[in-house]
Design an enzyme around this catalytic site. Sequence first.
Site, short mmCIF file in Angstrom:
data_model
loop_
_atom_site.label_atom_id
_atom_site.label_comp_id
_atom_site.label_asym_id
_atom_site.label_seq_id
_atom_site.Cartn_x
_atom_site.Cartn_y
_atom_site.Cartn_z
N SER A 201 -8.00 -1.51 12.90
CA SER A 201 -9.40 -1.79 13.26
C SER A 201 -9.53 -3.15 13.93
O SER A 201 -10.24 -3.30 14.94
CB SER A 201 -10.31 -1.69 12.05
OG SER A 201 -9.82 -2.46 10.98
N HIS B 18 -5.59 4.53 7.70
CA HIS B 18 -6.23 3.22 7.62
C HIS B 18 -7.38 3.27 6.61
O HIS B 18 -7.15 3.36 5.42
CB HIS B 18 -6.68 2.83 9.03
CG HIS B 18 -7.10 1.39 9.19
ND1 HIS B 18 -6.83 0.42 8.27
CD2 HIS B 18 -7.77 0.75 10.19
CE1 HIS B 18 -7.31 -0.74 8.68
NE2 HIS B 18 -7.90 -0.56 9.85
N HIS C 293 2.38 -1.60 0.07
CA HIS C 293 1.72 -2.30 1.17
C HIS C 293 2.74 -2.68 2.23
O HIS C 293 3.89 -2.97 1.92
CB HIS C 293 1.01 -3.56 0.68
CG HIS C 293 -0.04 -4.03 1.62
ND1 HIS C 293 0.23 -4.88 2.67
CD2 HIS C 293 -1.36 -3.73 1.70
CE1 HIS C 293 -0.89 -5.08 3.34
NE2 HIS C 293 -1.87 -4.41 2.78
N ARG D 140 -7.25 -8.53 -3.48
CA ARG D 140 -8.53 -7.81 -3.32
C ARG D 140 -8.68 -6.75 -4.40
O ARG D 140 -9.77 -6.44 -4.85
CB ARG D 140 -8.59 -7.18 -1.92
CG ARG D 140 -8.50 -8.21 -0.79
CD ARG D 140 -8.37 -7.55 0.56
NE ARG D 140 -7.18 -6.73 0.66
CZ ARG D 140 -6.90 -5.91 1.67
NH1 ARG D 140 -7.76 -5.83 2.68
NH2 ARG D 140 -5.80 -5.21 1.69
N ASP E 38 -7.20 -0.40 -1.98
CA ASP E 38 -7.81 0.92 -2.07
C ASP E 38 -7.68 1.57 -3.45
O ASP E 38 -8.36 2.55 -3.75
CB ASP E 38 -7.19 1.86 -1.03
CG ASP E 38 -7.56 1.44 0.38
OD1 ASP E 38 -8.69 0.97 0.57
OD2 ASP E 38 -6.72 1.55 1.27
N1 CMX Z 1 4.12 6.26 -3.23
C1 CMX Z 1 5.29 6.86 -2.88
N2 CMX Z 1 6.15 6.38 -1.98
C2 CMX Z 1 5.84 5.20 -1.41
C3 CMX Z 1 4.67 4.49 -1.74
C4 CMX Z 1 3.79 5.09 -2.68
N3 CMX Z 1 2.61 4.53 -3.01
N4 CMX Z 1 4.62 3.36 -1.02
C5 CMX Z 1 5.73 3.36 -0.25
N5 CMX Z 1 6.46 4.46 -0.49
C6 CMX Z 1 7.69 4.89 0.18
C7 CMX Z 1 7.39 5.09 1.66
O1 CMX Z 1 6.77 6.35 1.88
C8 CMX Z 1 8.74 4.95 2.29
O2 CMX Z 1 9.43 6.16 2.06
P1 CMX Z 1 10.45 6.73 3.18
O3 CMX Z 1 11.53 5.71 3.27
O4 CMX Z 1 10.87 8.04 2.60
O5 CMX Z 1 9.65 6.86 4.44
C9 CMX Z 1 9.39 3.88 1.41
O6 CMX Z 1 8.63 3.87 0.17
C10 CMX Z 1 9.34 2.50 2.03
O7 CMX Z 1 7.99 2.19 2.39
P2 CMX Z 1 7.48 0.68 2.42
O8 CMX Z 1 8.24 -0.05 3.47
O9 CMX Z 1 7.44 0.10 1.06
O10 CMX Z 1 5.96 0.88 2.85
P3 CMX Z 1 5.38 1.02 4.33
O11 CMX Z 1 5.18 -0.35 4.85
O12 CMX Z 1 6.18 1.96 5.14
O13 CMX Z 1 3.98 1.72 4.04
C11 CMX Z 1 1.96 2.10 2.87
C12 CMX Z 1 2.94 1.05 3.41
C13 CMX Z 1 0.72 1.38 2.31
C14 CMX Z 1 1.51 3.05 4.00
C15 CMX Z 1 2.67 2.89 1.73
O14 CMX Z 1 2.97 2.01 0.68
C16 CMX Z 1 1.86 4.07 1.23
O15 CMX Z 1 1.94 5.15 1.80
N6 CMX Z 1 1.04 3.88 0.14
C17 CMX Z 1 0.20 4.90 -0.34
C18 CMX Z 1 -1.04 5.07 0.54
C19 CMX Z 1 -1.97 3.88 0.47
O16 CMX Z 1 -2.22 3.34 -0.60
N7 CMX Z 1 -2.55 3.46 1.60
C20 CMX Z 1 -3.49 2.34 1.64
C21 CMX Z 1 -2.97 1.10 2.34
C22 CMX Z 1 -3.97 -0.01 2.20
C23 CMX Z 1 -3.79 -1.10 3.23
O17 CMX Z 1 -3.02 -0.96 4.19
O18 CMX Z 1 -4.50 -2.14 3.09
#
Ligand code: CMX
Length: 437
Positions: free
Chosen positions: A242, A272, A318, A327, A373
């Site tokens: 955003s 997002h 994250h 937060r 979130d």
């Molecule tokens: N549950 C299960 N697996 C998770 C996880 C979770 N909450 N968080 C990370 N992982 C996994 C990833 O899917 C990734 O798996 P692969 O290697 O199989 O692709 C691995 O751990 C490594 O990921 P990472 O480097 O730690 O995290 P990213 O930077 O790629 O992604 C995020 C960050 C937030 C998208 C991810 O942690 C996630 O999907 N969380 C759940 C959804 C969520 O809460 N979204 C809100 C984000 C809020 C914000 O951005 O402010």
Amino acid sequence: MILHEKIATQLPSWRERYKTLAKEHADVVVAQVTVGQVVGGMRDIKSLVTDISYVDPATGIKFRGMAIPEVLKALPKPRGAKMPYVGGLYYLLMVGEVPTKAQAEEVEADWAKRADVPDYVYKMLKSMPKETHPMTLFSQAVLALQNGSVFAKKYHEGMKKDVYWEAALEDSMDLTAKLPVIAAFIYRMKYFGETKKPKYNARQDYGMNFARMMGVADVKGYAELARLYFILHSDHESGNVSAHTMHLVGSALSDPYYAFSASLNGLAGPLHGLANQECLGWLMDVHKQFGGVPSREELYKFAWDTLNSGKVIPGYGHAVLRVPDPRYMAQMNFAKARFPEDELLRLADLVFDVVPAVLKEQGKAKNPAPNVDAISGTLQYYYGVRDFDFYTVLFGVGRALGVTPNYVWARALGQPIERPKSLSTAMLEDVVAKAAA
Ligand code: CMX
């Protein structure tokens, strides 16, 4: 206008620093870019400049150098309130100083003067199909307001480049003043079928106005949450979708309405702003499955079942942070101080106890801690705002408070149009082959 005076005073020295970097140090190397970053969503490439906020992996977001607890403590508050004036946060983000109570109230008073939304916007919203997503309505309303953009009008009249920021500030104040009114109207119209124009009351602050216009039962309690929520969701550096969209579109000198409508369209994406509704959905699933708060063992198993089914646990992990999101902590503290016995809150707290250990055991997530979130929907739910698809609109009202100061400063410092370079896949393969040779 107080923000105008303050920015005008600071501007010469900022312009000097910016000019020195651009003119005298343009060739200094900042960092290397890897193939992984190029094919991986430009992750972590240091390529944006902002002085409004910075995400420190170890401590979380800093607004103008201040951590969340400091901000909440230092900003002035309305009488009888524990949460600060949103106008004070806007002042802090715009000018980089903690305002006095009078200064924060001046921003609030200025908003009250600008909060009137033209009739044609309501008419347009009312004419949309009932099932239209609230984010679509919100973005459309912002775009409809573009008609009144001071920036666009003055630009076409031949405004000089060094005063772009003044018109940008006018638009930013107008836009942020109207957003809570529009959001509340969409809420009442979409979920309650009411189409009365909400009335902004100049004797109440931004948070209180929003709570009253939303028509919730506990107006005072929800006003406190609104203040906290808008402050926490305002800014998170410039690389998130955003904020970056606002910056990118603005860099073409599209006015703040065009840029913010685009920014909202990015916020509407499931990766997002939509994540908060998924988090609450997951908590509700747990609640439903166990008919209340489960035992630690039951929750442990449920969390593993989620992971084993190939899904993520929403609200955890994250991209940048490596600690619990401050937060999240601020919202958890808010809720524990007000409704510690609420069942969903107790469940969220148990999840905080159990899920990080599960994610550590799984060993994939770089950060097993909760993000913003994981809890925000629980708080909205408590106060009776239970239509999940509205939550991203709330996020949007807050986000405007961060992206508009960025827009104003980008124009003030004459930041140019964005134009990164693309490579073809073959070119990238060539880079790899040369590196291996
Ligand atoms: N549950 C299960 N697996 C998770 C996880 C979770 N909450 N968080 C990370 N992982 C996994 C990833 O899917 C990734 O798996 P692969 O290697 O199989 O692709 C691995 O751990 C490594 O990921 P990472 O480097 O730690 O995290 P990213 O930077 O790629 O992604 C995020 C960050 C937030 C998208 C991810 O942690 C996630 O999907 N969380 C759940 C959804 C969520 O809460 N979204 C809100 C984000 C809020 C914000 O951005 O402010």
